[in-house]
Write a protein that holds these residues in place. Structure first.
Motif, mmCIF file in Angstrom:
data_model
loop_
_atom_site.group_PDB
_atom_site.id
_atom_site.type_symbol
_atom_site.label_atom_id
_atom_site.label_comp_id
_atom_site.label_asym_id
_atom_site.label_seq_id
_atom_site.Cartn_x
_atom_site.Cartn_y
_atom_site.Cartn_z
ATOM 1 N N GLY A 30 0.800 -1.215 0.000
ATOM 2 C CA GLY A 30 0.000 0.000 0.000
ATOM 3 C C GLY A 30 0.832 1.263 0.000
ATOM 4 N N ASP A 31 0.192 2.341 0.437
ATOM 5 C CA ASP A 31 0.809 3.668 0.421
ATOM 6 C C ASP A 31 1.715 3.851 1.636
ATOM 7 O OD1 ASP A 31 -0.735 4.904 -1.886
ATOM 8 O OD2 ASP A 31 -2.386 4.320 -0.571
ATOM 9 N N VAL A 32 3.010 3.623 1.451
ATOM 10 C CA VAL A 32 3.956 3.852 2.533
ATOM 11 C C VAL A 32 4.400 5.306 2.480
ATOM 12 C CG1 VAL A 32 6.037 3.242 1.227
ATOM 13 C CG2 VAL A 32 6.000 2.913 3.703
ATOM 14 N N MET A 33 4.635 5.887 3.634
ATOM 15 C CA MET A 33 5.067 7.289 3.684
ATOM 16 C C MET A 33 5.980 7.517 4.876
ATOM 17 S SD MET A 33 1.312 8.812 4.710
ATOM 18 C CE MET A 33 0.529 7.814 3.435
ATOM 19 N N LEU A 34 6.653 8.642 4.844
ATOM 20 C CA LEU A 34 7.554 9.009 5.934
ATOM 21 C C LEU A 34 6.960 10.190 6.681
ATOM 22 C CD1 LEU A 34 10.364 8.559 7.274
ATOM 23 C CD2 LEU A 34 11.251 10.325 5.734
ATOM 24 N N ASP A 35 6.812 10.021 7.991
ATOM 25 C CA ASP A 35 6.363 11.111 8.851
ATOM 26 C C ASP A 35 7.581 11.811 9.436
ATOM 27 O OD1 ASP A 35 3.662 10.662 8.474
ATOM 28 O OD2 ASP A 35 3.520 9.243 10.133
ATOM 29 N N GLU A 36 7.623 13.130 9.291
ATOM 30 C CA GLU A 36 8.742 13.929 9.798
ATOM 31 C C GLU A 36 8.198 14.950 10.798
ATOM 32 O OE1 GLU A 36 12.551 15.928 7.752
ATOM 33 O OE2 GLU A 36 10.666 16.860 7.154
ATOM 34 N N TYR A 37 8.872 15.058 11.936
ATOM 35 C CA TYR A 37 8.488 16.015 12.973
ATOM 36 C C TYR A 37 9.648 16.977 13.186
ATOM 37 C CZ TYR A 37 4.868 12.561 13.783
ATOM 38 O OH TYR A 37 3.816 11.681 13.611
ATOM 39 N N LEU A 38 9.389 18.236 12.981
ATOM 40 C CA LEU A 38 10.410 19.275 13.085
ATOM 41 C C LEU A 38 10.058 20.173 14.264
ATOM 42 C CD1 LEU A 38 11.810 21.331 10.097
ATOM 43 C CD2 LEU A 38 11.331 22.407 12.290
ATOM 44 N N TRP A 39 10.937 20.208 15.289
ATOM 45 C CA TRP A 39 10.718 21.044 16.470
ATOM 46 C C TRP A 39 11.617 22.269 16.435
ATOM 47 C CZ3 TRP A 39 11.036 15.705 16.969
ATOM 48 C CH2 TRP A 39 9.890 15.066 17.456
ATOM 49 N N GLY A 40 11.088 23.339 16.967
ATOM 50 C CA GLY A 40 11.887 24.555 17.030
ATOM 51 C C GLY A 40 11.315 25.556 18.012
ATOM 52 N N GLU A 41 11.937 26.712 18.048
ATOM 53 C CA GLU A 41 11.498 27.806 18.919
ATOM 54 C C GLU A 41 11.191 29.031 18.068
ATOM 55 O OE1 GLU A 41 10.889 27.679 22.118
ATOM 56 O OE2 GLU A 41 11.525 25.574 22.277
ATOM 57 N N ILE A 42 10.175 29.752 18.462
ATOM 58 C CA ILE A 42 9.813 30.996 17.784
ATOM 59 C C ILE A 42 10.013 32.149 18.753
ATOM 60 C CG2 ILE A 42 7.922 32.331 16.784
ATOM 61 C CD1 ILE A 42 6.769 29.722 15.741
ATOM 62 N N GLU A 43 10.913 33.076 18.378
ATOM 63 C CA GLU A 43 11.215 34.219 19.247
ATOM 64 C C GLU A 43 11.169 35.550 18.510
ATOM 65 O OE1 GLU A 43 15.019 33.186 20.849
ATOM 66 O OE2 GLU A 43 14.172 31.747 22.300
ATOM 67 N N ARG A 44 10.896 35.497 17.179
ATOM 68 C CA ARG A 44 10.899 36.744 16.420
ATOM 69 C C ARG A 44 10.012 36.635 15.190
ATOM 70 N NH1 ARG A 44 15.375 36.157 12.479
ATOM 71 N NH2 ARG A 44 16.232 34.068 12.744
ATOM 72 N N ILE A 45 9.704 37.773 14.612
ATOM 73 C CA ILE A 45 8.905 37.858 13.403
ATOM 74 C C ILE A 45 9.826 38.207 12.232
ATOM 75 C CG2 ILE A 45 7.007 39.066 12.251
ATOM 76 C CD1 ILE A 45 6.121 37.277 14.534
ATOM 77 N N SER A 46 9.568 37.603 11.094
ATOM 78 C CA SER A 46 10.405 37.840 9.912
ATOM 79 C C SER A 46 10.290 39.285 9.445
ATOM 80 C CB SER A 46 9.972 36.903 8.788
ATOM 81 O OG SER A 46 10.623 37.248 7.575
ATOM 82 N N PRO A 47 11.425 39.908 9.068
ATOM 83 C CA PRO A 47 11.372 41.254 8.498
ATOM 84 C C PRO A 47 10.831 41.257 7.063
ATOM 85 C CG PRO A 47 13.617 40.443 8.448
ATOM 86 C CD PRO A 47 12.820 39.417 9.202
ATOM 87 N N GLU A 48 10.744 40.058 6.460
ATOM 88 C CA GLU A 48 10.295 39.966 5.072
ATOM 89 C C GLU A 48 8.776 39.938 4.943
ATOM 90 O OE1 GLU A 48 12.097 36.333 3.983
ATOM 91 O OE2 GLU A 48 14.166 37.094 4.087
ATOM 92 N N ALA A 49 8.106 39.431 5.984
ATOM 93 C CA ALA A 49 6.642 39.312 5.969
ATOM 94 C C ALA A 49 6.189 39.109 7.411
ATOM 95 C CB ALA A 49 6.221 38.139 5.099
#
Length: 487
Positions: free
Chosen positions: A18-37
């Motif tokens: 069947g449909d095999v897939m890869l699950d990816e979990y990306l953790w991080g911290e948010i401390e600022r807003i982008s100057p681009e948007a």
């Protein structure tokens, strides 16, 4: 349920296609807003991968003790290499994986910050397989049928499980005397004709039949209609908290009430059901015994947080826990580490505390209740008898470790109990990596063992006020005063 079935399952070969897939979990911290948007900037801290889709069915089979293989189509890319490594680590045979350089390996990336999932990014193809890829996968499946006890068709609607593939597999399996269990997708179930058994859930069964499954009579009508559409030997409709309904040709419907005693998360329970059914059929069980095993295994996994599997040992313990549901909450250290990793992968908050908990009293109860409220799962580290003796003297503990663990596990606020033999839980904390570390208010933050590890990883320490006058020592002294002398 005949528990000897679990022994007969061990070592049976089951192939998942069947449909095999890869699950990816990306953790991080948010401390600022982008100057681009006006969007947040995520500083990545870590990544974790797990097999998903049909791969999770294979993981469930391996957990039950089967020799699982998987057949699917993947790309020639980084996710495919990671996926193969994850499958190998689980002991899953990937020889029937076909490479299509024009088709990317399905990848689902979940971005998580402060234990909240911010966005999921899917990279996948939903178009049906190219004819050459379908034929090559079918050839690979045929080559794996020798010695195989059952085949699972795990359809996630990503294009691998085509009508031609289903037809080719069911014909080859029928010729080899191998049952085929299907986990369906979509509205047109005619394309699954030839399977032995299908396992739609309530919503899927309603969509395929046009019947709203609002009561028992409607469920029976839907089951009969699905048998007619598919022409299969049986149909198992899963009904969440209402259990399952098994429909067999020429037999009255059989309702199996849910065996779950606590439901934390139903994620992936369908994969567990189809895996357990296939494993039981591979071991020669009849449909009723297979459904009973699937119901039991589902009861195990919905009592865990996040996508989970059920081992044969867990199912056996669960089956014997009708009068003792606490026993399955006491887990070995290795299982505790796996549970903690799964919680992180799902973005859940793990709370950890530890202690001797010798003569449980009201202070302990209130403390643990408040600790549980700080996250999604409370895991309690419990000092072994040897550890308690080193810390408190040869006359302690008063209660042996097995009994202390059992009493703790019987509390609704405690999710898991894990024993540790060291004088402190430092290494256990290092292995579990909890987001919240809890101790009593008679400690200072600096005195809490493991606070540096937790805080360095972005977690926090919480101190809960103690209940005045509530202590094991006070209870022991009162008992001694009242009963320690004759008369």
């Amino acid at each position: 349920m005949d528990l000897s079935l679990l022994d007969r399952i061990a070592g049976r070969r089951v192939l998942v296609v069947g449909d095999v897939m890869l699950d990816e979990y990306l953790w991080g911290e948010i401390e600022r807003i982008s100057p681009e948007a006006p969007v947040p900037v995520l500083d990545e801290r870590s990544r974790h991968h797990a097999v998903g889709g049909a791969g999770n069915v294979a993981a469930n089979l391996a957990a039950l003790g089967c020799r699982a293989g998987i057949g699917s189509v993947v790309g020639e890319d980084g996710p495919a290499r990671t996926l193969r490594a994850e499958l190998e680590a689980l002991g899953v045979d990937g020889r029937a994986l076909v490479v299509d350089r024009e088709r990317p390996t399905p990848l689902k990336t979940r971005v998580i910050a402060r234990r909240q999932q911010l966005v999921r990014i899917d990279r996948e193809e939903r178009r049906p397989l190219a004819p050459w890829a379908e034929e090559r996968l079918l050839e690979a499946v045929r080559g794996c049928l020798g010695g195989c006890g059952a085949v699972v068709l795990s359809d996630y609607g990503k294009g691998v499980v085509t009508e031609g593939l289903v037809r080719g597999i069911t014909q080859a399996a029928r010729a080899a005397g191998v049952p085929v269990v299907g986990d369906p997708k979509g509205r047109d179930y005619r394309r699954y004709r030839g399977v032995t058994l299908l396992t739609p859930n309530r919503k899927e069964a309603a969509e395929a039949t046009g019947i709203a499954l609002t009561d028992a009579a409607a469920v029976e009508r839907a089951g009969a209609r699905l048998l007619e559409i598919v022409g299969s030997e049986a149909m198992l409709i899963t009904l969440s908290e209402e259990g399952m309904a098994l429909f067999r040709r020429g037999e009255p419907p059989l309702r199996l009430p849910t065996r779950a005693r606590e439901v934390y998360d139903v994620t992936g329970a369908g994969d567990t059901v189809v895996a357990a059914l296939a494993a039981a059929l591979a071991a020669g069980a009849d449909l009723v015994a297979a459904a009973e095993l699937a119901n039991m295994a589902a009861g195990v996994v919905v009592g865990k947080v996040g996508t989970a599997t059920a081992t044969a040992e867990e199912v056996r313990a669960f089956a014997g826990a009708a009068t003792d549901p606490a026993g399955r909450k006491v887990v070995p250290r290795e299982e505790a580490v796996r549970l903690a990793a799964r919680l992180r992968a799902e973005g859940k908050r793990l709370v950890f505390t530890n202690g001797c908990f010798d003569l449980l009293h009201v202070g302990h109860i209130r403390y643990l209740q408040q600790a549980r409220a700080l996250g999604d799962c409370l895991m309690v580290g419990l000092n072994t008898d040897a550890s308690v003796r080193r810390l408190k003297g040869e006359r302690r503990p008063l209660i042996r470790q097995e009994d202390r663990a059992h009493v703790l596990a019987a509390l609704a606020c405690v999710d898991y109990v894990v024993l540790f033999d060291e004088d402190t839980p430092l290494e256990l904390i290092r292995e579990l990596r909890p987001e919240v570390l809890v101790k009593g208010g008679d400690y200072t933050r600096e005195q809490v063992v493991g606070h540096e590890l937790v805080e360095a990883a972005g977690g926090r320490v919480e101190l809960i006020p103690v209940v005045e006058g509530a202590s094991t020592t006070a209870i022991v002294e009162r008992i001694a005063a009242l009963y320690g002398r004759p008369g």
